[in-house]
Design an enzyme around this catalytic site. Structure first.
Site, PDB file in Angstrom:
ATOM      1  N   ASN A  91      -6.139   3.000 -12.823  1.00 50.83           N
ATOM      2  CA  ASN A  91      -5.069   1.999 -12.538  1.00 50.83           C
ATOM      3  C   ASN A  91      -3.771   2.683 -12.607  1.00 50.83           C
ATOM      4  O   ASN A  91      -3.401   3.662 -13.497  1.00 50.83           O
ATOM      5  CB  ASN A  91      -5.268   0.987 -13.342  1.00 50.83           C
ATOM      6  CG  ASN A  91      -4.247  -0.162 -12.882  1.00 50.83           C
ATOM      7  OD1 ASN A  91      -4.206  -0.763 -11.790  1.00 50.83           O
ATOM      8  ND2 ASN A  91      -3.628  -0.741 -13.823  1.00 50.83           N
ATOM      9  N   LEU A  94     -10.322  -7.598 -12.636  1.00 45.90           N
ATOM     10  CA  LEU A  94     -11.850  -7.437 -12.559  1.00 45.90           C
ATOM     11  C   LEU A  94     -12.487  -7.681 -13.369  1.00 45.90           C
ATOM     12  O   LEU A  94     -11.839  -7.234 -14.673  1.00 45.90           O
ATOM     13  CB  LEU A  94     -11.938  -5.960 -11.716  1.00 45.90           C
ATOM     14  CG  LEU A  94     -11.329  -5.980 -10.297  1.00 45.90           C
ATOM     15  CD1 LEU A  94     -11.232  -4.454  -9.924  1.00 45.90           C
ATOM     16  CD2 LEU A  94     -12.180  -6.699  -9.482  1.00 45.90           C
ATOM     17  N   MET A 139      -4.804  -7.413  -6.978  1.00 44.72           N
ATOM     18  CA  MET A 139      -4.245  -8.525  -7.587  1.00 44.72           C
ATOM     19  C   MET A 139      -4.996  -9.325  -8.242  1.00 44.72           C
ATOM     20  O   MET A 139      -4.660 -10.282  -8.960  1.00 44.72           O
ATOM     21  CB  MET A 139      -3.276  -9.471  -6.655  1.00 44.72           C
ATOM     22  CG  MET A 139      -2.083  -8.831  -5.940  1.00 44.72           C
ATOM     23  SD  MET A 139      -1.064  -8.157  -7.397  1.00 44.72           S
ATOM     24  CE  MET A 139      -0.372  -9.376  -7.975  1.00 44.72           C
ATOM     25  N   HIS A 143       0.267   1.444 -13.212  1.00 44.07           N
ATOM     26  CA  HIS A 143       0.839   0.525 -13.726  1.00 44.07           C
ATOM     27  C   HIS A 143       2.403   0.896 -13.953  1.00 44.07           C
ATOM     28  O   HIS A 143       2.819   2.010 -14.420  1.00 44.07           O
ATOM     29  CB  HIS A 143       0.479   0.059 -15.216  1.00 44.07           C
ATOM     30  CG  HIS A 143       1.243  -1.226 -15.697  1.00 44.07           C
ATOM     31  ND1 HIS A 143       1.062  -2.514 -15.334  1.00 44.07           N
ATOM     32  CD2 HIS A 143       2.197  -1.290 -16.756  1.00 44.07           C
ATOM     33  CE1 HIS A 143       1.908  -3.138 -15.857  1.00 44.07           C
ATOM     34  NE2 HIS A 143       2.596  -2.695 -16.781  1.00 44.07           N
ATOM     35  N   GLY A 147       0.722  -1.174  -0.006  1.00 43.60           N
ATOM     36  CA  GLY A 147       0.102  -0.023   0.073  1.00 43.60           C
ATOM     37  C   GLY A 147       0.696   1.436  -0.175  1.00 43.60           C
ATOM     38  O   GLY A 147       0.426   2.253   0.508  1.00 43.60           O
ATOM     39  N   THR A 148       1.935   1.371  -0.743  1.00 45.51           N
ATOM     40  CA  THR A 148       2.708   2.392  -0.826  1.00 45.51           C
ATOM     41  C   THR A 148       1.946   3.682  -1.560  1.00 45.51           C
ATOM     42  O   THR A 148       2.192   4.971  -1.234  1.00 45.51           O
ATOM     43  CB  THR A 148       4.072   2.556  -1.148  1.00 45.51           C
ATOM     44  OG1 THR A 148       4.152   1.958  -2.476  1.00 45.51           O
ATOM     45  CG2 THR A 148       4.995   1.507  -0.363  1.00 45.51           C
ATOM     46  N   ASN A 149       1.405   3.162  -2.665  1.00 45.92           N
ATOM     47  CA  ASN A 149       0.500   4.017  -3.624  1.00 45.92           C
ATOM     48  C   ASN A 149      -0.688   4.572  -2.629  1.00 45.92           C
ATOM     49  O   ASN A 149      -1.013   5.773  -2.614  1.00 45.92           O
ATOM     50  CB  ASN A 149       0.239   3.469  -4.733  1.00 45.92           C
ATOM     51  CG  ASN A 149       1.318   3.306  -5.752  1.00 45.92           C
ATOM     52  OD1 ASN A 149       1.553   4.542  -6.258  1.00 45.92           O
ATOM     53  ND2 ASN A 149       1.714   2.202  -5.968  1.00 45.92           N
TER      54      ASN A 149
HETATM   55  C1  GRF Z   1       2.736  -1.016  -7.596  1.00 45.45           C
HETATM   56  O1  GRF Z   1       3.927  -1.260  -8.185  1.00 45.45           O
HETATM   57  C2  GRF Z   1       1.652  -0.466  -8.729  1.00 45.45           C
HETATM   58  O2  GRF Z   1       2.274  -0.018  -9.756  1.00 45.45           O
HETATM   59  C3  GRF Z   1       1.155  -1.928  -9.069  1.00 45.45           C
HETATM   60  O3  GRF Z   1       1.027  -2.515  -7.939  1.00 45.45           O
HETATM   61  C4  GRF Z   1       2.134  -2.090  -6.885  1.00 45.45           C
HETATM   62  C5  GRF Z   1       1.729  -1.596  -5.796  1.00 45.45           C
HETATM   63  O4  GRF Z   1       2.315  -1.525  -4.762  1.00 45.45           O
HETATM   64  N1  GRF Z   1      -0.072  -1.901  -9.645  1.00 45.45           N
HETATM   65  P1  GRF Z   1       2.101  -0.660  -3.438  1.00 45.45           P
HETATM   66  O5  GRF Z   1       1.093  -1.777  -2.685  1.00 45.45           O
HETATM   67  O6  GRF Z   1       1.193   0.386  -3.611  1.00 45.45           O
HETATM   68  O7  GRF Z   1       3.089  -0.679  -2.567  1.00 45.45           O
END
Ligand code: GRF
Length: 208
Positions: free
Chosen positions: A108, A94, A91, A110, A12-14
């Site tokens: 999304n 959908l 993951m 990527h 969940g860093t994003n």
């Molecule tokens: C990220 O690399 C994003 O680009 C991909 O999944 C990963 C999620 O990482 N879709 P995080 O859980 O946000 O750290």
């Protein structure tokens, strides 16, 4: 006010980048309203709880198919009044039920410059292994609207970084996260919530 749901499966860093952006006042017209995880142990759930965002777990095993799970999810998100769905490392692929319920309202991220190194099976470290094996000199991240085609929807924002001779998949992944993903995703969410994105065919126009 656009209610935002973030769908996660891992660290969940994003999601954290979005939480930090909200705290910094970047979303005057949006609110992080739900975090949905495909795993009950995802660290992303801790981040959400710490930020006071309601969390939900969707357990794939409780459904006969991805399609059933997606349809249930779409209903739940509608019930919650969600207006924007952000896929941040979710993951499961959908199925079209969600896209039909949320046309041009699912974003999304990527970790490559689409249309390179994307599509079914191209996720996580695989993306960066493929980029290094191909020998590209730049890679980066793409934020796009989700359509029925995996990684194929209209592109909102992209940012590139150099690939360095000494890069491993891990170092490239980290650089792309820090320099691209964590900046692009909050920016795209801000643009959406401010009503600045419009889609014509597969072209996304960004208003000033
Ligand atoms: C990220 O690399 C994003 O680009 C991909 O999944 C990963 C999620 O990482 N879709 P995080 O859980 O946000 O750290």
């Amino acid at each position: 006010m656009v209610k935002i749901a973030v769908l996660v499966s891992g660290g969940g860093t994003n999601l954290q980048a979005l939480i930090d952006a909200e705290a910094a006042g970047m979303f005057p017209n949006g609110k992080l309203a739900a975090v949905v995880s495909s795993s009950p142990t995802a660290y992303a759930l801790e981040r959400a709880k710490k930020a006071g965002i309601p969390t939900y777990v969707v357990n794939r095993k409780e459904y006969a198919s991805n399609q059933e799970m997606t349809a249930a999810l779409a209903l739940q998100l509608k019930d919650l009044g969600i207006g924007l769905i952000v896929l941040a490392g979710f993951m499961y692929v959908l199925t079209p039920e969600l896209v039909d319920a949320y046309p041009n309202a699912i974003i999304n991220i990527h970790p490559a410059l689409i249309p390179s190194f994307c599509g079914e099976g191209c996720y996580g470290l695989h993306v960066h292994e493929k980029a290094l094996a191909y020998g590209v000199k730049v890679s980066g991240a793409t934020v796009h609207f989700v359509s029925a085609v995996c990684d194929g929807g209209p592109i909102i924002l992209q940012k590139a970084v150099d690939v360095l001779p000494e890069d491993t998949p891990e170092t490239l992944q980290r650089r792309i996260m820090e320099e691209c993903e964590w900046k692009l995703l909050p920016k795209a969410v801000q643009l959406f919530c401010d009503g600045k994105l419009s889609v014509e065919g597969r072209i996304v126009r960004i208003a000033d």
